[in-house]
Design an enzyme around this catalytic site. Structure first.
Site, PDB file in Angstrom:
ATOM      1  N   GLY A   1       0.827  -1.209   0.000  1.00 32.59           N
ATOM      2  CA  GLY A   1       0.000   0.000   0.000  1.00 32.59           C
ATOM      3  C   GLY A   1       0.854   1.248   0.000  1.00 32.59           C
ATOM      4  O   GLY A   1       1.623   1.497   0.937  1.00 32.59           O
TER       5      GLY A   1
ATOM      6  N   GLU B   1     -18.952  18.077   1.376  1.00 38.30           N
ATOM      7  CA  GLU B   1     -18.143  18.713   0.328  1.00 38.30           C
ATOM      8  C   GLU B   1     -18.757  18.461  -1.058  1.00 38.30           C
ATOM      9  O   GLU B   1     -18.844  19.384  -1.886  1.00 38.30           O
ATOM     10  CB  GLU B   1     -16.703  18.185   0.409  1.00 38.30           C
ATOM     11  CG  GLU B   1     -15.976  18.762   1.622  1.00 38.30           C
ATOM     12  CD  GLU B   1     -14.682  18.044   2.003  1.00 38.30           C
ATOM     13  OE1 GLU B   1     -13.960  18.591   2.846  1.00 38.30           O
ATOM     14  OE2 GLU B   1     -14.401  16.959   1.498  1.00 38.30           O
TER      15      GLU B   1
ATOM     16  N   VAL C   1      -2.006  -7.740  -3.777  1.00 40.02           N
ATOM     17  CA  VAL C   1      -1.787  -8.734  -2.729  1.00 40.02           C
ATOM     18  C   VAL C   1      -3.107  -9.451  -2.452  1.00 40.02           C
ATOM     19  O   VAL C   1      -4.161  -8.816  -2.362  1.00 40.02           O
ATOM     20  CB  VAL C   1      -1.235  -8.049  -1.456  1.00 40.02           C
ATOM     21  CG1 VAL C   1      -1.257  -8.995  -0.261  1.00 40.02           C
ATOM     22  CG2 VAL C   1       0.174  -7.539  -1.719  1.00 40.02           C
TER      23      VAL C   1
ATOM     24  N   GLY D   1      -0.335   4.341   0.039  1.00 38.24           N
ATOM     25  CA  GLY D   1      -1.180   5.470   0.440  1.00 38.24           C
ATOM     26  C   GLY D   1      -0.413   6.309   1.446  1.00 38.24           C
ATOM     27  O   GLY D   1       0.821   6.271   1.517  1.00 38.24           O
ATOM     28  N   PHE D   2      -1.151   7.055   2.275  1.00 40.12           N
ATOM     29  CA  PHE D   2      -0.503   7.951   3.235  1.00 40.12           C
ATOM     30  C   PHE D   2       0.363   7.188   4.233  1.00 40.12           C
ATOM     31  O   PHE D   2       1.471   7.613   4.551  1.00 40.12           O
ATOM     32  CB  PHE D   2      -1.571   8.760   3.983  1.00 40.12           C
ATOM     33  CG  PHE D   2      -2.182   9.832   3.139  1.00 40.12           C
ATOM     34  CD1 PHE D   2      -1.512  11.029   2.931  1.00 40.12           C
ATOM     35  CD2 PHE D   2      -3.420   9.656   2.542  1.00 40.12           C
ATOM     36  CE1 PHE D   2      -2.070  12.026   2.149  1.00 40.12           C
ATOM     37  CE2 PHE D   2      -3.985  10.642   1.759  1.00 40.12           C
ATOM     38  CZ  PHE D   2      -3.311  11.834   1.562  1.00 40.12           C
ATOM     39  N   GLY D   3      -0.138   6.042   4.724  1.00 37.40           N
ATOM     40  CA  GLY D   3       0.607   5.300   5.734  1.00 37.40           C
ATOM     41  C   GLY D   3       1.837   4.613   5.161  1.00 37.40           C
ATOM     42  O   GLY D   3       2.960   4.794   5.649  1.00 37.40           O
TER      43      GLY D   3
ATOM     44  N   ASP E   1      -5.990   3.154   7.669  1.00 36.92           N
ATOM     45  CA  ASP E   1      -7.415   2.810   7.670  1.00 36.92           C
ATOM     46  C   ASP E   1      -7.667   1.323   7.863  1.00 36.92           C
ATOM     47  O   ASP E   1      -8.807   0.910   8.100  1.00 36.92           O
ATOM     48  CB  ASP E   1      -8.056   3.252   6.336  1.00 36.92           C
ATOM     49  CG  ASP E   1      -8.285   4.750   6.281  1.00 36.92           C
ATOM     50  OD1 ASP E   1      -7.908   5.448   7.236  1.00 36.92           O
ATOM     51  OD2 ASP E   1      -8.835   5.226   5.259  1.00 36.92           O
TER      52      ASP E   1
ATOM     53  N   ALA F   1      -5.900  11.029   7.041  1.00 36.16           N
ATOM     54  CA  ALA F   1      -4.536  10.979   6.516  1.00 36.16           C
ATOM     55  C   ALA F   1      -3.458  11.248   7.584  1.00 36.16           C
ATOM     56  O   ALA F   1      -2.471  10.505   7.656  1.00 36.16           O
ATOM     57  CB  ALA F   1      -4.410  11.967   5.353  1.00 36.16           C
TER      58      ALA F   1
END
Ligand SMILES: Cc1cc2nc3c(=O)[nH]c(=O)nc-3n(C[C@H](O)[C@H](O)[C@H](O)COP(=O)(O)OP(=O)(O)OC[C@H]3O[C@@H](n4cnc5c(N)ncnc54)[C@H](O)[C@@H]3O)c2cc1C
Length: 441
Positions: free
Chosen positions: A17, A177, A85, A19-21, A306, A322
């Site tokens: 992953g 939003e 994965v 992403g942010f992490g 997440d 995030a």
């Protein structure tokens, strides 16, 4: 068969992953004595907080996503793999890929994020797409823009009304939003461009099962957000969960709303990491990790972002945002460095909440920094500057700032292209297009 053939005796960290992490783990391990393989099923890192702006034609996809390979081009010890994965063999310490190949690891970090959840109504997804990927955003953008195009050619008033009704389910930050921006699109941006319809007549309905919008914010900020949405022309419906969602519209609280465009912004489900690892998960499918973010019974496996259920020092759950994923990534990198340096044991992760932000259209926002709470135009400027700061690369920062300037000053949204043809998406199938004479096309 192994997915790579590298013969290397260095400690092998596999991160799943980008992403942010996951990306934060890799960034914070620069210079550490190990080799890293970063696996993602997409070739780009995505700035999800601005996805709704792609879905509402305000930004282009390339302004909020970057090729992972390019981001890590200077890190010779990092190999980037485009792969999906499908499982983990904990005994053999292997990550299993969906093509049947595998990758051995010494340490594994799983940061595979979450998807939207339909609370047992998976069939609703085709009528009410959620917003998580670039594909989701362009699908939603296409549906919104096509609805206006089809309404322009629709002679039947009831069908035209349904085409000009946009329902958003879920009034968290994403729902708020989306609702605010779609209202501005219909009531401001598009007003001069159509001849048979008045886009100001478009209905934007925001439906929330709970008692208020932005439930994670304080009550006064929620009330402010609701009033601001209503001033933009959004109909806010609270306390009535949606009970039916079809190609023709939604049913909630016993009311039926015919609508051609429905967007899902309620509920998330973690990636199936808990199943891969055979460990306990919470109701949202998140791995219940140890205090140091390792999977129970597996100190060499970390689960973050997440995909992990983490508890803050005050006992409250760490939110799926995030900054939380990034802080967890930083903590894991620190633990790995300490282990490589021969230090035993690991410290617990401590989350620090910097604040919550949400925008309401192009001029207003609410911010909760704990003691300081802001709303209105000043909050919007802080929100805007914070988001520009966190984007990657000078070119993207300039490009997004310029797009916002154009939206602010001229009401022009730059990304209003309908791609992948103009064939109707599924919800429109039961509402065929007609010419003004009523002949079916
Ligand atoms: C529409 C939207 C708006 C948001 N707005 C905000 C906001 O304003 N502020 C905020 O702080 N947070 C916001 N969030 C939440 C924030 O984006 C997430 O909390 C954050 O992205 C979590 O980071 P992560 O690393 O856990 O997962 P992600 O960033 O989701 O990254 C997961 C990565 O794993 C990859 N992956 C998944 N499964 C596999 C697999 N099987 N094999 C290989 N790769 C896989 C994915 O492709 C992805 O790149 C928003 C989220 C959404 C969807």
């Amino acid at each position: 068969m192994s997915a790579t053939h590298a013969e290397d005796s260095r400690h092998h960290l596999v991160v799943v992953g980008a992403g942010f992490g996951g990306l934060e783990v890799v960034h914070r391990l620069a210079g550490a004595p190990l080799r890293i393989t970063l696996i993602d099923r997409r070739n780009h890192h995505l700035f999800q907080p601005l996805l709704y702006q792609v879905a509402t034609a305000s930004l282009a996809t390339s302004e909020i996503a970057w090729p992972i390979r390019h981001l890590l081009r200077r890190r010779r010890e990092v190999t980037t793999l485009l792969a999906t994965v499908a499982g983990v063999d904990k005994q053999a310490r292997r990550v299993l890929l969906d093509d049947g190949s595998f990758l051995s690891y010494d340490t594994l970090v799983i940061a595979t994020g979450a998807r939207h959840a339909y609370f047992g109504h998976d069939a609703w997804e085709s009528f009410a797409p959620g917003l998580k990927t670039l594909e989701d955003a362009t699908t939603i953008r296409r549906r919104i823009l096509l609805a206006f195009e089809r309404a322009e050619r629709e002679a039947d008033p009831a069908r035209r009304k349904a085409l000009l009704t946009f329902v958003i389910i879920g009034a968290g930050p994403t729902g708020v939003e989306l609702a605010g921006t779609i209202a501005e699109l219909a009531h401001m941006t598009l007003v001069d461009e159509f001849r048979s319809i008045d886009t100001r007549e478009a209905r934007v309905v925001l439906i929330e099962g709970g008692p208020r919008v932005l439930a994670a914010f304080t009550e006064d900020l929620s009330t402010y957000a609701q009033r601001s949405l209503e001033k933009l022309g959004v109909e806010v419906e609270l306390g009535s969960p949606v009970t039916e969602c079809t190609a023709n519209g939604v049913v909630y609280g016993g009311k039926t709303v015919p609508a051609a465009t429905i967007i899902w912004a309620a509920g998330v489900q973690a990636s199936p990491a808990a199943e891969w690892l055979g460990v306990a998960a919470d109701r949202a499918g998140r791995v219940q990790v140890e205090a140091d973010l390792t999977a129970p019974g597996n100190p060499e496996i970390f689960v973050i972002g997440d995909t992990a259920a983490v508890v803050a020092p005050d006992g409250s759950p760490v939110p799926g945002i995030a900054p939380a994923a990034k802080q967890q990534g930083g903590h894991v990198a620190q633990t790995i460095r300490a282990r490589l340096a021969g230090q035993a044991g690991s410290s617990p992760f401590r989350y620090q909440h910097a604040g919550s932000l949400a925008t309401i259209g192009k001029r207003l926002a609410v911010i909760d920094f704990g003691r300081i709470k802001l709303r209105g135009a000043l909050a919007w400027w802080i929100w805007g500057l914070a988001h520009i700061y966190f984007l990657i690369g000078v070119r993207n920062r300039l490009s997004v700032a310029l797009s916002w300037l154009w939206i602010h000053t001229r009401d022009q949204r730059s990304s209003r292209l309908i791609t992948q043809g103009s064939a109707s998406p599924k919800p429109a199938a039961s509402m065929p297009a007609r010419t003004s004479e009523g002949a079916e096309l």
